[in-house]
Design a protein around this motif. Sequence first.
Motif, PDB file in Angstrom:
ATOM      1  N   CYS A  71       0.854  -1.190   0.000  1.00 27.16           N
ATOM      2  CA  CYS A  71       0.000   0.000   0.000  1.00 27.16           C
ATOM      3  C   CYS A  71       0.886   1.234   0.000  1.00 27.16           C
ATOM      4  CB  CYS A  71      -0.924   0.009   1.213  1.00 27.16           C
ATOM      5  SG  CYS A  71      -2.138  -1.334   1.209  1.00 27.16           S
ATOM      6  N   THR A  73       0.939   5.790  -1.014  1.00 30.14           N
ATOM      7  CA  THR A  73       0.247   7.017  -1.384  1.00 30.14           C
ATOM      8  C   THR A  73       1.123   7.785  -2.352  1.00 30.14           C
ATOM      9  OG1 THR A  73      -0.817   9.031  -0.534  1.00 30.14           O
ATOM     10  CG2 THR A  73       1.131   8.265   0.633  1.00 30.14           C
ATOM     11  N   ASP A 190      -4.200   6.953  -3.114  1.00 28.59           N
ATOM     12  CA  ASP A 190      -3.821   5.810  -2.292  1.00 28.59           C
ATOM     13  C   ASP A 190      -4.136   4.526  -3.058  1.00 28.59           C
ATOM     14  OD1 ASP A 190      -3.184   7.574  -0.191  1.00 28.59           O
ATOM     15  OD2 ASP A 190      -5.285   7.602   0.461  1.00 28.59           O
TER      16      ASP A 190
END
Length: 216
Positions: A71, A73, A190
């Motif tokens: 993950c 951003t 994101d």
Amino acid sequence: MLRALLLLVVVMNLGVSAWWLWHRPSLPPRWTMTDGATPSLAMVGESAAARIEAASPAEAVVEELGENPVCMTLGPIESNAELRRVMTSLTPHVGRIQYREEPATRLRGYRVFLPASGSRSQALETARGLAARGINDYYVVTAGDQQNTVSLGIFRELENAQRRQQQVAELGYQASVEARTEQGSQWWVDIAAPVGFDWAKRLPGSALTAQNVQCP
């Protein structure tokens, strides 16, 4: 004979009047823009906007994320056009994607000026001194927060503003350099993607930065 012709003219006028009174023009045939097998057109902006709205935290997974997805951003994104490009480029290749908008202060350039004098007459005297030394592109501010300052130019690059400051310093004037800002928005995207996903490959030439974050 004359009476017969007069009667004929009267009958014809009555006939024409009756025709205009009760006549209803037939409607022209209605044509469809496309046949049933042809899709309708949509503006590029509308399609892009629809794709952005479709990309939400609850969006169905496009690719298998595996047990340990990555993950991150990406940002900052400074315009709606760039946001659309990022969203449409990454959406087919990641498991989840969403964007968020945040307030931001944007730099608009730099202002070079002489600090405010005690009065307008003093500011004008300073301006005349500049003109006598060959500096003609100046402006005496007569109202507002910068009243009685002498503006020496607005510059996009800091280097050019400092060069101007040095120019007037050599003539004996102490000019100030002030950043000019405005309030706006910027966006961050994101994503959750499989291990090894190379987002930069999907966004060639992008100046965005990426930061790994904990997956929700």
